[in-house]
Design a protein around this motif. Structure first.
Motif, PDB file in Angstrom:
ATOM      1  N   MET A 237       0.828  -1.206   0.000  1.00 50.89           N
ATOM      2  CA  MET A 237       0.000   0.000   0.000  1.00 50.89           C
ATOM      3  C   MET A 237       0.855   1.245   0.000  1.00 50.89           C
ATOM      4  N   SER A 238       0.246   2.345  -0.437  1.00 51.49           N
ATOM      5  CA  SER A 238       0.942   3.621  -0.362  1.00 51.49           C
ATOM      6  C   SER A 238       0.025   4.672   0.255  1.00 51.49           C
ATOM      7  N   CYS A 239      -0.955   5.173  -0.518  1.00 47.84           N
ATOM      8  CA  CYS A 239      -1.785   6.262   0.008  1.00 47.84           C
ATOM      9  C   CYS A 239      -2.721   5.793   1.128  1.00 47.84           C
ATOM     10  N   GLY A 240      -3.240   4.572   1.013  1.00 42.69           N
ATOM     11  CA  GLY A 240      -4.150   4.038   2.032  1.00 42.69           C
ATOM     12  C   GLY A 240      -5.589   4.479   1.847  1.00 42.69           C
ATOM     13  N   GLY A 242      -7.335   4.770  -1.487  1.00 38.13           N
ATOM     14  CA  GLY A 242      -7.947   4.536  -2.794  1.00 38.13           C
ATOM     15  C   GLY A 242      -7.544   5.502  -3.892  1.00 38.13           C
ATOM     16  N   LYS A 243      -6.367   6.104  -3.796  1.00 39.51           N
ATOM     17  CA  LYS A 243      -5.963   7.087  -4.814  1.00 39.51           C
ATOM     18  C   LYS A 243      -4.820   6.599  -5.708  1.00 39.51           C
ATOM     19  N   CYS A 244      -3.897   5.817  -5.180  1.00 45.13           N
ATOM     20  CA  CYS A 244      -2.647   5.559  -5.928  1.00 45.13           C
ATOM     21  C   CYS A 244      -2.666   4.262  -6.742  1.00 45.13           C
ATOM     22  N   GLY A 245      -3.548   3.322  -6.405  1.00 45.48           N
ATOM     23  CA  GLY A 245      -3.650   2.081  -7.168  1.00 45.48           C
ATOM     24  C   GLY A 245      -2.625   1.009  -6.804  1.00 45.48           C
ATOM     25  N   HIS A 246      -1.767   1.251  -5.797  1.00 43.25           N
ATOM     26  CA  HIS A 246      -0.740   0.277  -5.411  1.00 43.25           C
ATOM     27  C   HIS A 246      -1.325  -1.053  -4.935  1.00 43.25           C
ATOM     28  N   CYS A 247      -2.521  -0.999  -4.358  1.00 43.40           N
ATOM     29  CA  CYS A 247      -3.031  -2.163  -3.610  1.00 43.40           C
ATOM     30  C   CYS A 247      -4.122  -2.906  -4.360  1.00 43.40           C
ATOM     31  N   TYR A 253      -9.658  -2.143  -4.548  1.00 48.94           N
ATOM     32  CA  TYR A 253      -8.483  -1.599  -3.872  1.00 48.94           C
ATOM     33  C   TYR A 253      -8.497  -2.177  -2.445  1.00 48.94           C
ATOM     34  N   CYS A 255      -7.029  -1.193   0.133  1.00 47.32           N
ATOM     35  CA  CYS A 255      -7.064  -0.179   1.203  1.00 47.32           C
ATOM     36  C   CYS A 255      -8.465   0.375   1.436  1.00 47.32           C
TER      37      CYS A 255
HETATM   38  S1  FES Z   1      -2.910   2.219  -1.197  1.00 48.90           S
HETATM   39 FE1  FES Z   1      -3.308   3.738  -2.697  1.00 48.90          FE
HETATM   40  S2  FES Z   1      -5.049   2.948  -3.705  1.00 48.90           S
HETATM   41 FE2  FES Z   1      -4.752   1.566  -2.087  1.00 48.90          FE
END
Ligand code: FES
Ligand SMILES: Cc1cc2nc3c(=O)[nH]c(=O)nc-3n(C[C@H](O)[C@H](O)[C@H](O)COP(=O)(O)OP(=O)(O)OC[C@H]3O[C@@H](n4cnc5c(N)ncnc54)[C@H](O)[C@@H]3O)c2cc1C
Length: 274
Positions: A237-240, A242-247, A253, A255
């Motif tokens: 995860m990154s932003c936590g 729902g914005k960055c798409g990492h997860c 998502y 997160c």
């Molecule tokens: S951690 Fe960024 S969208 Fe889930």
């Protein structure tokens, strides 16, 4: 009390105590500058100044909003710095984020909780809440496994749950030693002969991906329904929020839509357990 509305802004948080749990896991008792209400299964982001941020699931009682506990396994850069924290140090805390366990859906059900390794951290918080609501469920079963007795997170506390009249519990380790009186074998070996009706029961699974994969497979074999199995998915995860798409997990998502997912919603995702 004023509560930050900016999800990116960490709340100043004091480290009250650091407990050594196992050779690789420490528990931090944290006092945020503002009380934090979380639902069991949700996660927070912990920032260590100069090191970065990482997600963790509180392992403490959700009803306790002044003090939060997180148990952290040392695996890399941020968690290494967290392990060096001392009483009185300051960290940042964001959250809580995501979807926790749907406790309202557990009411009047036969409930099986299956945990392994570091998965005992989120599950301890869940079990505290289930114990607090004891009487709301038809049955409560706990099946826990770990590699060896030394790595058994909260071992003494969890062994103490055996004295509870409202819990049917079996614990196992992959490899025992002279000090271990419980079962020996993988956690899947203690899922047979459950004193419940799998087809109508609810199962919660949390642990390392390989353990969740085989435990879920076993539960399906036993007759549990995919829509009545809940998994805690730990994706990078990154932003936590729902914005960055990492997860991403398929179209979800982790997160925002998780980290707790019903298995039927994600079972078709390729490489789910990677
Ligand atoms: S951690 Fe960024 S969208 Fe889930
Ligand atoms: C919702 C959620 C809840 C979590 N709860 C807990 C918890 O209660 N206790 C706990 O010990 N750990 C928990 N984790 C895992 C924890 O976030 C990672 O171990 C941590 O981010 C690793 O950071 P690092 O800088 O120390 O490791 P790194 O140096 O970044 O990497 C070391 C290893 O950790 C993996 N990793 C890196 N970042 C993450 C990440 N964000 N999520 C998962 N794996 C990662 C890498 O693939 C690599 O294998 C949780 C993860 C998520 C997503």
């Amino acid at each position: 009390m004023y509560r930050s509305t900016n999800p990116y802004r960490p709340i100043r948080t004091e480290v009250l105590e650091v407990l050594v749990e196992t050779p690789t896991i420490k528990t931090l008792r944290l006092k945020p500058a503002e009380p934090i209400a979380f639902e069991t299964g949700q996660f927070i982001e912990l920032t260590v100044p100069g090191a970065g941020e990482a997600p963790f699931t509180p392992s403490s009682q959700p009803a306790e909003q002044e003090i939060m506990e997180v148990s952290v396994m040392r695996v890399g850069r941020v968690t290494e710095r967290i392990h060096r924290l001392r009483q009185g140090d300051e960290v940042g805390l964001r959250g809580p984020f995501g979807q926790g366990y749907p406790l309202a859906d557990f009411r009047d059900q036969e409930l099986l909780v299956v945990g392994g390794g570091c998965g005992f951290a989120p599950l301890r918080s869940l079990m505290y809440e289930l114990f607090r609501r004891s009487g709301e469920f038809k049955k409560l079963l706990f099946r826990g496994g770990c590699k060896n007795p030394q790595d058994f997170l909260y071992r003494r506390e969890i062994e103490g749950w055996a004295d509870r009249g409202d819990l049917d519990m079996v614990l196992t380790v992959d490899q025992g030693n002279g000090d271990w009186k419980g079962r020996v074998g993988m956690v899947t070996t203690i899922l047979d002969n459950l004193a419940m009706e799998p087809a109508r029961g609810i199962a919660v699974v949390c642990g390392p991906p390989v353990m969740m994969k085989y435990a879920t497979r076993k539960l399906l074999e036993l007759g549990f329904q995919a829509e009545r199995i809940y998994l805690s998915m730990e994706k990078n995860m990154s932003c936590g929020i729902g914005k960055c798409g990492h997860c991403r997990i398929g179209t979800y998502y982790a997160c925002k839509d998780g980290p707790v997912f019903r298995y039927d919603r994600i079972s078709g995702v390729p490489n789910l357990w990677d």
